[in-house]
Scaffold this active site. Structure first.
Site, PDB file in Angstrom:
ATOM      1  N   HIS A  66       0.850  -1.195   0.000  1.00 15.42           N
ATOM      2  CA  HIS A  66       0.000   0.000   0.000  1.00 15.42           C
ATOM      3  C   HIS A  66       0.884   1.242   0.000  1.00 15.42           C
ATOM      4  O   HIS A  66       2.090   1.158   0.215  1.00 15.42           O
ATOM      5  CB  HIS A  66      -0.833   0.067   1.290  1.00 15.42           C
ATOM      6  CG  HIS A  66      -1.658  -1.116   1.590  1.00 15.42           C
ATOM      7  ND1 HIS A  66      -2.982  -1.194   1.257  1.00 15.42           N
ATOM      8  CD2 HIS A  66      -1.371  -2.269   2.241  1.00 15.42           C
ATOM      9  CE1 HIS A  66      -3.479  -2.341   1.682  1.00 15.42           C
ATOM     10  NE2 HIS A  66      -2.519  -3.011   2.287  1.00 15.42           N
ATOM     11  N   GLU A 106       2.651  -0.826   4.341  1.00 19.52           N
ATOM     12  CA  GLU A 106       2.425   0.538   3.864  1.00 19.52           C
ATOM     13  C   GLU A 106       3.764   1.209   3.601  1.00 19.52           C
ATOM     14  O   GLU A 106       4.692   1.076   4.391  1.00 19.52           O
ATOM     15  CB  GLU A 106       1.679   1.371   4.907  1.00 19.52           C
ATOM     16  CG  GLU A 106       0.260   0.934   5.184  1.00 19.52           C
ATOM     17  CD  GLU A 106      -0.748   1.511   4.205  1.00 19.52           C
ATOM     18  OE1 GLU A 106      -0.365   2.278   3.286  1.00 19.52           O
ATOM     19  OE2 GLU A 106      -1.943   1.206   4.367  1.00 19.52           O
ATOM     20  N   HIS A 142      -2.415  -2.966  -3.459  1.00 17.44           N
ATOM     21  CA  HIS A 142      -3.804  -2.807  -3.025  1.00 17.44           C
ATOM     22  C   HIS A 142      -4.728  -2.715  -4.243  1.00 17.44           C
ATOM     23  O   HIS A 142      -5.840  -3.234  -4.232  1.00 17.44           O
ATOM     24  CB  HIS A 142      -3.919  -1.562  -2.151  1.00 17.44           C
ATOM     25  CG  HIS A 142      -5.120  -1.546  -1.273  1.00 17.44           C
ATOM     26  ND1 HIS A 142      -5.368  -0.510  -0.408  1.00 17.44           N
ATOM     27  CD2 HIS A 142      -6.144  -2.408  -1.113  1.00 17.44           C
ATOM     28  CE1 HIS A 142      -6.498  -0.751   0.237  1.00 17.44           C
ATOM     29  NE2 HIS A 142      -6.991  -1.897  -0.171  1.00 17.44           N
ATOM     30  N   ASP A 168      -3.331   2.269  -5.106  1.00 18.86           N
ATOM     31  CA  ASP A 168      -1.982   2.178  -4.556  1.00 18.86           C
ATOM     32  C   ASP A 168      -1.384   0.779  -4.726  1.00 18.86           C
ATOM     33  O   ASP A 168      -2.127  -0.191  -4.795  1.00 18.86           O
ATOM     34  CB  ASP A 168      -1.970   2.625  -3.092  1.00 18.86           C
ATOM     35  CG  ASP A 168      -2.909   1.860  -2.174  1.00 18.86           C
ATOM     36  OD1 ASP A 168      -4.077   1.633  -2.534  1.00 18.86           O
ATOM     37  OD2 ASP A 168      -2.466   1.489  -1.079  1.00 18.86           O
TER      38      ASP A 168
END
Length: 185
Positions: free
Chosen positions: A42, A124, A160, A170
């Site tokens: 992400h 992330e 994602h 993303d």
């Protein structure tokens, strides 16, 4: 020295040794006997396109002060987490044990199996879909991916956007998938 000596150590509780731990309340248990087989990459920046602050950490730990930026009012009721965050300068943080289900994927499907949170680890990157990621982020990401591959039977690494097409974009076009190709794992 073996190549594994340079990797992160993952303990029996699903936590990386020597990595900053910030507990997120936004997780629950995976379904019984669930195999961790997917990694979802992400990107996030808070507020959008702003870096080098602690707002992501505050958001994942439900401590974001909404009066700090008007955008925060839009996300104030969201309960989100990820297993890991890699900041722009390469700092790696963990919010949820790999053994637990972080709330990073939302409505999602991979290989005709719904709810990717059940069988995935979320990573992330501090960034956006349109701004180039930092070289140090890729370096830390590759080391983390190799470490996870050794510990868990990871079959796929996706964005994602791959598990939530049309809903998420993303990590975006600025992410260089060639740097994490399957030959590295």
């Amino acid at each position: 020295m073996t190549s594994q000596d340079n990797l992160f150590k993952i303990d029996k509780n699903g936590f990386l040794s020597h990595v900053k731990q910030i507990e997120s309340p936004n997780y629950d248990l995976r379904p019984p006997n669930q195999t961790i087989s997917l990694i979802v990459i992400h990107c996030i920046s808070l507020p959008p396109n702003k870096f080098d602050n602690s707002y992501i950490e505050d958001f994942f730990s439900n401590k974001l002060k909404i009066n700090r930026h008007t955008y925060f009012k839009k996300i104030k009721n969201l309960k989100v987490s990820s297993h890991f965050l890699i900041k722009r300068k390469g700092e790696l943080m963990q919010f949820v044990s790999c053994l637990n289900r972080a709330w990073h994927a939302g409505s999602s499907s991979w290989k005709n199996i719904n709810n990717c949170n059940d069988f995935s680890i979320g990573i992330e990157l501090e960034g956006t879909d349109i701004i180039k990621y930092e070289d140090i982020q890729y370096k830390v990401l590759i080391k983390l991916l190799k470490s996870l591959h050794i510990k868990y039977p990871i079959a796929d690494i996706v964005g994602h956007s791959d598990i939530s097409p049309g809903r998420k974009t993303d990590p975006g076009d600025s992410f260089d998938w060639n740097l994490i190709n399957s030959e590295n794992f």
